[in-house]
Design a protein around this motif. Sequence first.
Motif, short mmCIF file in Angstrom:
data_model
loop_
_atom_site.label_atom_id
_atom_site.label_comp_id
_atom_site.label_asym_id
_atom_site.label_seq_id
_atom_site.Cartn_x
_atom_site.Cartn_y
_atom_site.Cartn_z
N ALA A 80 0.83 -1.21 0.00
CA ALA A 80 0.00 0.00 0.00
C ALA A 80 0.86 1.26 0.00
O ALA A 80 0.58 2.23 -0.70
CB ALA A 80 -0.93 -0.01 1.21
N ASP A 81 1.93 1.24 0.79
CA ASP A 81 2.88 2.36 0.83
C ASP A 81 3.47 2.59 -0.56
O ASP A 81 3.54 3.74 -1.05
CB ASP A 81 3.98 2.02 1.84
CG ASP A 81 4.92 3.19 2.12
OD1 ASP A 81 5.66 3.59 1.20
OD2 ASP A 81 4.94 3.68 3.25
N GLY A 82 3.92 1.51 -1.22
CA GLY A 82 4.51 1.64 -2.55
C GLY A 82 3.53 2.14 -3.59
O GLY A 82 3.86 2.98 -4.44
N PRO A 116 -6.45 0.69 1.78
CA PRO A 116 -5.96 0.06 3.01
C PRO A 116 -6.83 0.29 4.24
O PRO A 116 -6.79 -0.50 5.18
CB PRO A 116 -4.58 0.69 3.20
CG PRO A 116 -4.13 1.03 1.82
CD PRO A 116 -5.37 1.44 1.09
N LEU A 117 -7.60 1.38 4.25
CA LEU A 117 -8.48 1.65 5.39
C LEU A 117 -9.42 0.48 5.67
O LEU A 117 -9.72 0.16 6.82
CB LEU A 117 -9.30 2.92 5.13
CG LEU A 117 -8.64 4.26 5.45
CD1 LEU A 117 -9.54 5.40 5.05
CD2 LEU A 117 -8.29 4.35 6.92
N VAL A 118 -9.89 -0.18 4.61
CA VAL A 118 -10.85 -1.27 4.79
C VAL A 118 -10.25 -2.64 4.50
O VAL A 118 -10.81 -3.66 4.93
CB VAL A 118 -12.10 -1.04 3.90
CG1 VAL A 118 -12.86 0.18 4.36
CG2 VAL A 118 -11.71 -0.90 2.43
N LEU A 119 -9.11 -2.70 3.80
CA LEU A 119 -8.55 -3.99 3.40
C LEU A 119 -7.41 -4.47 4.29
O LEU A 119 -7.21 -5.68 4.45
CB LEU A 119 -8.06 -3.92 1.95
CG LEU A 119 -9.12 -3.65 0.87
CD1 LEU A 119 -8.48 -3.64 -0.50
CD2 LEU A 119 -10.24 -4.68 0.93
N ILE A 120 -6.64 -3.54 4.86
CA ILE A 120 -5.44 -3.93 5.60
C ILE A 120 -5.53 -3.57 7.08
O ILE A 120 -5.16 -4.37 7.94
CB ILE A 120 -4.19 -3.27 4.98
CG1 ILE A 120 -4.06 -3.68 3.51
CG2 ILE A 120 -2.94 -3.68 5.75
CD1 ILE A 120 -2.92 -2.98 2.79
N VAL A 121 -6.01 -2.38 7.39
CA VAL A 121 -6.02 -1.92 8.79
C VAL A 121 -6.76 -2.89 9.71
O VAL A 121 -6.25 -3.22 10.79
CB VAL A 121 -6.62 -0.49 8.88
CG1 VAL A 121 -6.86 -0.11 10.34
CG2 VAL A 121 -5.67 0.51 8.23
N PRO A 122 -7.96 -3.39 9.35
CA PRO A 122 -8.63 -4.33 10.27
C PRO A 122 -7.81 -5.59 10.54
O PRO A 122 -7.76 -6.07 11.68
CB PRO A 122 -9.94 -4.66 9.54
CG PRO A 122 -10.18 -3.50 8.64
CD PRO A 122 -8.83 -3.05 8.20
N CYS A 172 0.28 5.13 10.75
CA CYS A 172 0.78 5.54 9.43
C CYS A 172 -0.14 5.05 8.32
O CYS A 172 -0.44 5.78 7.36
CB CYS A 172 2.19 5.01 9.21
SG CYS A 172 3.46 5.83 10.21
N LEU A 173 -0.59 3.80 8.42
CA LEU A 173 -1.50 3.25 7.42
C LEU A 173 -2.77 4.07 7.31
O LEU A 173 -3.22 4.42 6.21
CB LEU A 173 -1.85 1.80 7.78
CG LEU A 173 -1.07 0.67 7.14
CD1 LEU A 173 -1.52 -0.65 7.73
CD2 LEU A 173 -1.28 0.66 5.63
N ILE A 174 -3.36 4.36 8.45
CA ILE A 174 -4.62 5.11 8.47
C ILE A 174 -4.39 6.52 7.93
O ILE A 174 -5.18 7.04 7.13
CB ILE A 174 -5.19 5.15 9.89
CG1 ILE A 174 -5.58 3.74 10.34
CG2 ILE A 174 -6.39 6.09 9.97
CD1 ILE A 174 -5.92 3.63 11.82
#
Length: 431
Positions: free
Chosen positions: A35-37, A189-195, A97-99
Motif C-alpha cells: 500500500a505504501d509503494g 488500506p483503510l478497509v482492506l489492511i487496517v482491520p 501511518c497506514l490510516i
Amino acid sequence: MRRAPVSPSPGAHRHATSNKAAILVTVLCWLAVVADGFDLIVYGSVLPTLADEPGWQVGPQSLSVIGALTFLGMLIGAITIGLLSDRAGRRLPLLGCLIWFSLCMIGCALAPSPEVLGAARFLAGLGLGGLLPTASALLMEYAPPRHRVLVYALAISGIPLGGVLAALLSLPLLPEPGWRVLFWIGAAPLVLIVPLAWRYLPESLEFLVNRGRAGEAAAIAARFGVSLPQAPTAERPAQPATPLLRGRNLAASLCFWGATFLALLTWYGLGTWLPGIMRDAGYELGSAIGALLVLSVGGVVGSWAIAALGDRLGYRAVAVGSFLTAACSLFLLSIPSGTLMLYLLLVIAGSAAVSTQVLINSFIGIYFEASQRASALGWSLGIGRTGAIVGPLTIGALIGAGLPYQWNFYLFAGCALLGAIAVMLVPAHRS
C-alpha cells in the motif's frame, strides 16, 4: 508388535510456531508496504496527464515540486515516527501511518487545484515515510536470523510491487475515468489492511521487555514460539539512541545516510519521472507507462534474488555489487536501442536499484543494537529521503532546461557509482 507413534519434539514445535510468527508478521508488513509503494509511486503514473488537467496549467517544475513535497513529508515522517516507535512500540505507529496516508489519498483524489494536491501529497508523505522504518524494525525482530534479509526483501518488495499495481491500473484507468480514481484506490488500506493488522499484528517483544511489560511479552512469545529477549539489568542496561551520533556509530551512520540518499535519489527519481523521460524520448503514453511497469517488475523479482545472496555473501559486498550493476545499466540506457534491450536494461536497473536499499536497510538492522534499530533506520531513511526530494526536482530542472533525455540517465548512473563508494566506507562491523 505395533510401534507407538512418535510425538513431535518441543524443539520442532517451537520451530513451526516460530515460522508461523515470521510468516504472519511478514505478510502483514508486506501488505502495508505494498500500500505504501502504491500510494507513493502512483504519482509517477498520473504525472504525464496532470499537465492536461483543465484549469491547472502546471509545467515540469510545478509537477516536480508536487513530487518533492511527498518526499519532504516522508523525510519528516521517517525520522519522527522512527524515533516514536522506539518509545511507543512498533504496532500503533505502523497502524497510525497506514490510516493517515490512506486518508490523505482521499484528499489527493478530491484536490481542486495543484496547490491542494501538493499539500495532500506532503501530508501523505508523513505516513508513507514513517511506515517503512517501523515495519522494518518489526520484521527484523520476528524474522529467522538465517533468512532475515530474504524475509525482509520479500516484504520490502512491496514497494516496487505497489509500483507495478499503479502502472497496471493506470493503463486502463487513466484515459477514463481519469487520474483521480487511482488516488481513491490508494485509500483502500483503510478497509482492506487496517482491520487485519489491528487484529493480528503483534507488538515488538524487545519494546515490551524494555518497558517492564514482561508478562505481555512472554504471552506473545509463547503464542508465536519465539525467544523472549533478555530484560535490561544493571549489568546490561537498555541502549539509548544517542550513541548513533558518536564515535564509530557516527561514521557508520554518515555512510549509511549517504548510501541511502543516493539509492533513493536513483529509485524515486526514476519512479517519478521515467514515464516523462520516455515521453521526452519520443515514446507514446502507453509505452512510457509500460517502462515504469517493467522497472517495477525488475525491482520486485530482482530484490528477492539479490537479497538471498546478501544472506550468504554479506550485505556490504552484495550492496556494492548492486550499486555497480545499477550504474552500468543506467548508463547503457542513455544509448538508443531497441525496445527489447530497453526493457531488459530497465529490469536490471530496477532489480539493482531496489535491492541496494533492501541490503542497506538490512545492513543497518544488524549493525546497530535492537533497541536502536528503528531510530537508526528512521534516521537513515529520513536523511536519505532528501535524495528522493532532490531526484525529482533535478530531473524536472533538466527536462525544463531542454537538455537531452540522456542526461537523466547520466545523473542516475553517477549516483549509483557514488553509492557503491559510500557502502565500502562503512566501518567494520562490531560482531
